[in-house]
Design a protein around this motif. Structure first.
Motif, short mmCIF file in Angstrom:
data_model
loop_
_atom_site.label_atom_id
_atom_site.label_comp_id
_atom_site.label_asym_id
_atom_site.label_seq_id
_atom_site.Cartn_x
_atom_site.Cartn_y
_atom_site.Cartn_z
N SER A 124 -12.17 73.46 -69.18
CA SER A 124 -13.16 72.68 -68.43
C SER A 124 -14.24 73.61 -67.90
CB SER A 124 -12.46 71.96 -67.27
OG SER A 124 -13.40 71.23 -66.51
N THR A 126 -18.05 73.50 -65.56
CA THR A 126 -19.02 72.75 -64.76
C THR A 126 -20.34 73.51 -64.74
OG1 THR A 126 -18.42 73.74 -62.64
CG2 THR A 126 -17.25 71.71 -63.28
N THR A 131 -19.27 68.25 -64.48
CA THR A 131 -18.41 68.61 -65.60
C THR A 131 -19.16 68.42 -66.92
OG1 THR A 131 -16.45 67.99 -64.36
CG2 THR A 131 -16.21 68.11 -66.74
N THR A 134 -17.29 69.59 -73.89
CA THR A 134 -17.06 70.85 -74.59
C THR A 134 -17.22 70.60 -76.09
OG1 THR A 134 -14.68 70.43 -74.56
CG2 THR A 134 -15.57 71.86 -72.85
#
Length: 135
Positions: A124, A126, A131, A134
């Motif tokens: 993950s 940010t 967020t 990907t």
């Protein structure tokens, strides 16, 4: 005495209450996409990260954050960003020359790092607290 007749009563019409489902707001589309890849060798790696502005407004100044899955992973020498690490938390902030990302624009940053055992990729990312998807 006259007999009294009750006045006729007309029932008040009732309108059924419409049961409208509560509106659902779709989650906003992410305004950024991050691609993370590595070239690994025993105990070390080079990470290449591409940050893309997938939103409709220009980003003026950015901070990328991610967490290494393994506590042994460490950022060493980095480029095209100001790099810092606290525990497994990694932060990269823009340089003067790559802080503005117009819609559709991207920038490439990276670092050399070390690890022991395995070198799993972060899952993950940010950008400025939002967020990212990907790639």
């Amino acid at each position: 005495p006259q007999p009294t007749t009750p006045a006729p009563t007309t029932p008040v019409p009732t309108t059924p209450v419409a049961t409208t489902p509560a509106p659902t707001t779709p989650a906003p589309a992410s305004a950024c996409r991050v691609a993370y890849s590595t070239n690994d060798w025993p105990g070390g790696f080079t990470a290449s990260i591409t940050i893309t502005n997938t939103g409709s407004t220009t980003i003026n100044g950015w901070t990328l954050r991610f967490t290494f899955p393994s506590s042994s992973q460490q950022v060493g020498q980095g480029w095209s960003a100001n790099w810092s690490q606290s525990g497994s938390q990694v932060t990269a902030t823009n340089m003067s020359y790559n802080g503005t990302l117009a819609p559709g624009a991207s920038t490439n940053i990276g670092f050399n790092g070390t690890f022991s055992g395995s070198n799993p990729h972060p899952t993950s990312f940010t950008l400025n607290g939002t967020t990212c998807t990907t790639a």
